[in-house]
Every structure is written in structure tokens, then in C-alpha cells.
Design a protein around this motif. Sequence first.
Motif, PDB file in Angstrom:
ATOM      1  N   ALA A 179      18.190 -41.083  50.146  1.00  0.00           N
ATOM      2  CA  ALA A 179      16.733 -41.243  50.000  1.00  0.00           C
ATOM      3  C   ALA A 179      16.388 -42.278  48.928  1.00  0.00           C
ATOM      4  N   ILE A 180      17.367 -42.678  48.133  1.00  0.00           N
ATOM      5  CA  ILE A 180      17.140 -43.738  47.143  1.00  0.00           C
ATOM      6  C   ILE A 180      16.783 -45.007  47.923  1.00  0.00           C
ATOM      7  N   PRO A 181      15.674 -45.641  47.610  1.00  0.00           N
ATOM      8  CA  PRO A 181      15.275 -46.842  48.354  1.00  0.00           C
ATOM      9  C   PRO A 181      16.314 -47.962  48.250  1.00  0.00           C
ATOM     10  N   GLU A 182      16.547 -48.622  49.358  1.00  0.00           N
ATOM     11  CA  GLU A 182      17.529 -49.703  49.400  1.00  0.00           C
ATOM     12  C   GLU A 182      17.222 -50.778  48.365  1.00  0.00           C
ATOM     13  N   ALA A 183      15.949 -51.061  48.174  1.00  0.00           N
ATOM     14  CA  ALA A 183      15.544 -52.141  47.267  1.00  0.00           C
ATOM     15  C   ALA A 183      15.985 -51.903  45.823  1.00  0.00           C
ATOM     16  N   VAL A 184      16.169 -50.650  45.427  1.00  0.00           N
ATOM     17  CA  VAL A 184      16.547 -50.356  44.046  1.00  0.00           C
ATOM     18  C   VAL A 184      17.952 -49.755  43.930  1.00  0.00           C
ATOM     19  N   GLY A 185      18.630 -49.564  45.051  1.00  0.00           N
ATOM     20  CA  GLY A 185      19.937 -48.906  45.062  1.00  0.00           C
ATOM     21  C   GLY A 185      20.963 -49.530  44.135  1.00  0.00           C
ATOM     22  N   LEU A 186      21.137 -50.840  44.226  1.00  0.00           N
ATOM     23  CA  LEU A 186      22.133 -51.512  43.385  1.00  0.00           C
ATOM     24  C   LEU A 186      21.744 -51.485  41.912  1.00  0.00           C
ATOM     25  N   ALA A 187      20.465 -51.658  41.631  1.00  0.00           N
ATOM     26  CA  ALA A 187      20.009 -51.648  40.238  1.00  0.00           C
ATOM     27  C   ALA A 187      20.198 -50.271  39.606  1.00  0.00           C
ATOM     28  N   ILE A 188      19.882 -49.231  40.351  1.00  0.00           N
ATOM     29  CA  ILE A 188      20.046 -47.870  39.820  1.00  0.00           C
ATOM     30  C   ILE A 188      21.528 -47.573  39.606  1.00  0.00           C
ATOM     31  N   ALA A 189      22.363 -47.976  40.553  1.00  0.00           N
ATOM     32  CA  ALA A 189      23.805 -47.759  40.407  1.00  0.00           C
ATOM     33  C   ALA A 189      24.323 -48.473  39.153  1.00  0.00           C
ATOM     34  N   ALA A 190      23.866 -49.693  38.938  1.00  0.00           N
ATOM     35  CA  ALA A 190      24.307 -50.452  37.761  1.00  0.00           C
ATOM     36  C   ALA A 190      23.778 -49.818  36.477  1.00  0.00           C
ATOM     37  N   ALA A 191      22.524 -49.405  36.494  1.00  0.00           N
ATOM     38  CA  ALA A 191      21.909 -48.834  35.292  1.00  0.00           C
ATOM     39  C   ALA A 191      22.518 -47.493  34.902  1.00  0.00           C
ATOM     40  N   THR A 192      23.112 -46.795  35.864  1.00  0.00           N
ATOM     41  CA  THR A 192      23.683 -45.467  35.589  1.00  0.00           C
ATOM     42  C   THR A 192      25.213 -45.481  35.614  1.00  0.00           C
ATOM     43  N   ASP A 193      25.803 -46.667  35.552  1.00  0.00           N
ATOM     44  CA  ASP A 193      27.268 -46.800  35.614  1.00  0.00           C
ATOM     45  C   ASP A 193      27.852 -46.099  36.838  1.00  0.00           C
ATOM     46  N   GLY A 194      27.149 -46.195  37.963  1.00  0.00           N
ATOM     47  CA  GLY A 194      27.625 -45.622  39.215  1.00  0.00           C
ATOM     48  C   GLY A 194      27.384 -44.133  39.372  1.00  0.00           C
ATOM     49  N   GLU A 195      26.651 -43.535  38.451  1.00  0.00           N
ATOM     50  CA  GLU A 195      26.362 -42.099  38.533  1.00  0.00           C
ATOM     51  C   GLU A 195      25.367 -41.784  39.645  1.00  0.00           C
ATOM     52  N   VAL A 196      24.535 -42.759  40.012  1.00  0.00           N
ATOM     53  CA  VAL A 196      23.540 -42.588  41.076  1.00  0.00           C
ATOM     54  C   VAL A 196      23.882 -43.549  42.202  1.00  0.00           C
TER      55      VAL A 196
END
Length: 142
Positions: free
Chosen positions: A76-93
Motif C-alpha cells: 500500500a506504500i505509494p510507488e512514488a515514495v517507495g524508494l525514498a522511504i526505503a532509503a530513509a529507513t535503511d530498508g526497514e520499510v
Amino acid sequence: MYFEKTLKLTHLAVMEMLHTGITKADETGQPQCIVIVDASGVVLGQIRMDGAKYLSMKSALAKARTAASIGGPSDAIPEAVGLAIAAATDGEVTRLGGGLPIYSEGIRLGGIGVGSGSPDQDKAVAEAAITAIGATAKQEQV
């Protein structure tokens, strides 16, 4: 209010979920990595079935923690922010499919993440495991 009602997954629930997840994965012919976390993302149980991809333990953990955190499916995480969130959380999200929240009586108990198969296979294993303990992947109306 200083206190609120809470529920938690017991070790018996975790064992039943793992057992049912393994059985479902065996039925599909796809060995899986399965991770179950509590509502704060702490690992309660996990397994890498024989033949499952060992790096899928990392994605299964991220899927479980994502679902527990957002209260919805990991994809459900939007595609547009998926990579940024993954990077910001060190892959936790992650926005990879296969993570589902676990609810009972309208209370989020945690999340389950499954990895090593296709997103549909991963979700099927997660759904079977959740159903096995009488919980749901959606917040029920109480």
C-alpha cells in the motif's frame, strides 16, 4: 485517558501462524521465509523453509514491519515514495507485496511478512497464517 485496552500475540499464536504458513507454502510448492512481528516491530517468530531464498529473510522482515507500522498491506506504500522511504529507513520499510497487518477486535497486534515467492504466493501464505488464529488483515469495526 492514561490507559488503553491492548491485546498481544502469544507464543502459541505465533507458532500456529508459522505452522499454517509452512503448510500453505508447501501446498503451493514454493518454500518461503516467514516473519511475524508485534505491533512495535519486534520479531516474535521467523523461519526460512528449506529451499527458500536466504536474502528473502530481510525482505520478509521489512514487509512485516511495514505492515505493522502502517496498519495495512506493505504494497500500500505509494510507488512514488517507495524508494525514498526505503532509503530513509535503511530498508526497514518496503512497498514489496507480502506483508500484512494482524488485527483482532479492532486492535493491531502486529504484522506478518512472507518472501521468496511471487507477491501473490507471499500474500496467500500470510493470509492463511492470519486466518489460522482467527485474526484478520483488516481493522474490523468494533
